[in-house]
Design a protein around this motif. Structure first.
Motif, PDB file in Angstrom:
ATOM      1  N   GLU A  26      -6.845   2.961  -5.421  1.00 55.09           N
ATOM      2  CA  GLU A  26      -7.530   3.524  -4.243  1.00 55.09           C
ATOM      3  C   GLU A  26      -8.757   2.682  -3.884  1.00 55.09           C
ATOM      4  O   GLU A  26      -9.093   2.526  -2.711  1.00 55.09           O
ATOM      5  CB  GLU A  26      -7.965   4.977  -4.476  1.00 55.09           C
ATOM      6  CG  GLU A  26      -6.856   5.964  -4.826  1.00 55.09           C
ATOM      7  CD  GLU A  26      -5.825   6.182  -3.726  1.00 55.09           C
ATOM      8  OE1 GLU A  26      -5.860   5.488  -2.697  1.00 55.09           O
ATOM      9  OE2 GLU A  26      -4.953   7.047  -3.911  1.00 55.09           O
ATOM     10  N   HIS A  50      -7.497  -0.120  -1.917  1.00 56.86           N
ATOM     11  CA  HIS A  50      -7.095   0.339  -0.570  1.00 56.86           C
ATOM     12  C   HIS A  50      -8.329   0.484   0.308  1.00 56.86           C
ATOM     13  O   HIS A  50      -8.341   0.057   1.446  1.00 56.86           O
ATOM     14  CB  HIS A  50      -6.404   1.721  -0.629  1.00 56.86           C
ATOM     15  CG  HIS A  50      -5.144   1.732  -1.422  1.00 56.86           C
ATOM     16  ND1 HIS A  50      -4.508   2.893  -1.774  1.00 56.86           N
ATOM     17  CD2 HIS A  50      -4.407   0.722  -1.943  1.00 56.86           C
ATOM     18  CE1 HIS A  50      -3.419   2.597  -2.481  1.00 56.86           C
ATOM     19  NE2 HIS A  50      -3.347   1.293  -2.586  1.00 56.86           N
ATOM     20  N   GLU A  52       1.101   4.185  -2.830  1.00 61.36           N
ATOM     21  CA  GLU A  52       0.793   5.595  -2.524  1.00 61.36           C
ATOM     22  C   GLU A  52       1.969   6.502  -2.891  1.00 61.36           C
ATOM     23  O   GLU A  52       1.778   7.616  -3.371  1.00 61.36           O
ATOM     24  CB  GLU A  52       0.448   5.780  -1.037  1.00 61.36           C
ATOM     25  CG  GLU A  52      -0.755   4.989  -0.530  1.00 61.36           C
ATOM     26  CD  GLU A  52      -2.101   5.488  -1.040  1.00 61.36           C
ATOM     27  OE1 GLU A  52      -2.180   6.085  -2.114  1.00 61.36           O
ATOM     28  OE2 GLU A  52      -3.103   5.225  -0.339  1.00 61.36           O
ATOM     29  N   GLU A 109      -9.512   6.754   2.437  1.00 61.78           N
ATOM     30  CA  GLU A 109      -9.343   6.116   1.117  1.00 61.78           C
ATOM     31  C   GLU A 109     -10.588   6.338   0.244  1.00 61.78           C
ATOM     32  O   GLU A 109     -10.483   6.539  -0.959  1.00 61.78           O
ATOM     33  CB  GLU A 109      -9.080   4.610   1.257  1.00 61.78           C
ATOM     34  CG  GLU A 109      -7.755   4.251   1.918  1.00 61.78           C
ATOM     35  CD  GLU A 109      -6.521   4.504   1.037  1.00 61.78           C
ATOM     36  OE1 GLU A 109      -6.667   4.828  -0.155  1.00 61.78           O
ATOM     37  OE2 GLU A 109      -5.405   4.382   1.566  1.00 61.78           O
ATOM     38  N   TRP A 163       0.831  -1.208   0.000  1.00 63.76           N
ATOM     39  CA  TRP A 163       0.000   0.000   0.000  1.00 63.76           C
ATOM     40  C   TRP A 163       0.869   1.264   0.000  1.00 63.76           C
ATOM     41  O   TRP A 163       0.671   2.170  -0.807  1.00 63.76           O
ATOM     42  CB  TRP A 163      -0.920  -0.038   1.237  1.00 63.76           C
ATOM     43  CG  TRP A 163      -1.547   1.247   1.625  1.00 63.76           C
ATOM     44  CD1 TRP A 163      -2.583   1.869   1.001  1.00 63.76           C
ATOM     45  CD2 TRP A 163      -1.196   2.075   2.748  1.00 63.76           C
ATOM     46  NE1 TRP A 163      -2.895   3.037   1.658  1.00 63.76           N
ATOM     47  CE2 TRP A 163      -2.061   3.180   2.730  1.00 63.76           C
ATOM     48  CE3 TRP A 163      -0.238   1.978   3.755  1.00 63.76           C
ATOM     49  CZ2 TRP A 163      -1.996   4.194   3.687  1.00 63.76           C
ATOM     50  CZ3 TRP A 163      -0.159   2.978   4.709  1.00 63.76           C
ATOM     51  CH2 TRP A 163      -1.033   4.075   4.672  1.00 63.76           C
TER      52      TRP A 163
END
Ligand SMILES: [Fe+2]
Ligand SMILES: [Fe+2]
Length: 261
Positions: free
Chosen positions: A171, A174, A77, A141, A73
């Protein structure tokens, strides 16, 4: 490891850029509002590592499945921020070289979270705290996802469109991970449900509010979600978070942005 996380790892990647036509991006250019939004997004993406530092204080962060998620993750990002900065530079509006440090210095909210919640509260409530972090993660998120979707819909720049689409796909994953893990953690104890609700109600602020001024947060919101789209968004996000155990009927987005529409 569960099949969910195996699947997540297998599709995790940095945002692909080698097939993008930067000349096309330059030609289309970026409006002033787009530059504001992209800078905002790039700034908050680059703060992920600070949030990761807090998350790593959870004991469960070292469970193989959670560790696997957090690692991939934060990698993803990082590249969100990175490609947005690259787009700005390609279009003739490079961000300052020391941008990340400058933004980090302004991280008032995170600072406070790190100093107070991190070491102290998370130790006292070590078994309840993951529910808090996961719930915060889910809402952040989700709003980020909606932001990229809107930016994609509205832009005339084909490269920005493609980037937003690729970022939004990640996203979405996530959000799913945080949301599912929040539900699991909240289901586990009534203490977790109580603490998550209290801290969200007391302390929640929208994505970026820690490093941006209130005026900047509001400007971002009004560019991406003007009028009816704004009220629809806040209701949608609050309703979704309100489906989590213990968070029924919670109102976070709506009171914060009430004055914006
Ligand atoms: Fe992101
Ligand atoms: Fe994300």
């Amino acid at each position: 490891m569960s099949t969910d996380i195996q699947r997540y790892i297998s599709v995790s990647e940095k945002i692909k850029t080698d097939d993008l036509d930067w000349a096309e991006a330059r030609e289309a250019g970026l409006s002033e509002e787009e530059r504001f939004v992209i800078t905002y997004f790039s700034d908050i993406e680059s703060q992920t590592i600070r949030y990761l530092r807090m998350l790593l204080q959870m004991k469960i962060a070292f469970r193989p499945a959670v560790a696997a998620f957090l690692t991939t993750w934060s990698y993803e990002e990082f590249f969100h921020g990175h490609v947005l900065a690259q787009l700005m530079a390609e279009c003739g509006h490079p961000l300052e070289e020391n941008r990340v440090e400058t933004v980090t210095r302004r991280a008032r909210f995170n600072e406070w979270m790190e100093k107070l919640f991190g070491p102290l509260l998370s130790r006292i409530f070590s078994s309840q705290f993951p529910a808090v972090y996961m719930s915060f993660g889910a809402i952040q998120e989700m709003t980020t996802l909606r932001g990229y979707e809107r930016l994609k819909e509205n832009t005339q720049n084909p490269v920005l469109k493609t980037l937003c689409e690729r970022i939004a796909r990640q996203e979405r994953r996530h959000f799913a991970w945080y949301f599912n893990n929040a539900r699991e953690q909240l289901e586990s104890t009534s203490g977790a449900r109580w603490l998550a609700r209290k801290l969200l109600e007391f302390n929640w602020v929208p994505v970026g509010a820690g490093v941006k001024t209130r005026a900047e947060v509001n400007r971002l919101f009004s560019i991406l979600f003007p009028g009816e789209t704004g009220s629809r968004l806040v209701r949608e996000v609050d309703a979704k978070i309100g489906t989590l155990p213990g968070l029924e009927g919670i109102r976070l987005m709506e009171p914060y942005f009430e004055e914006s529409f």
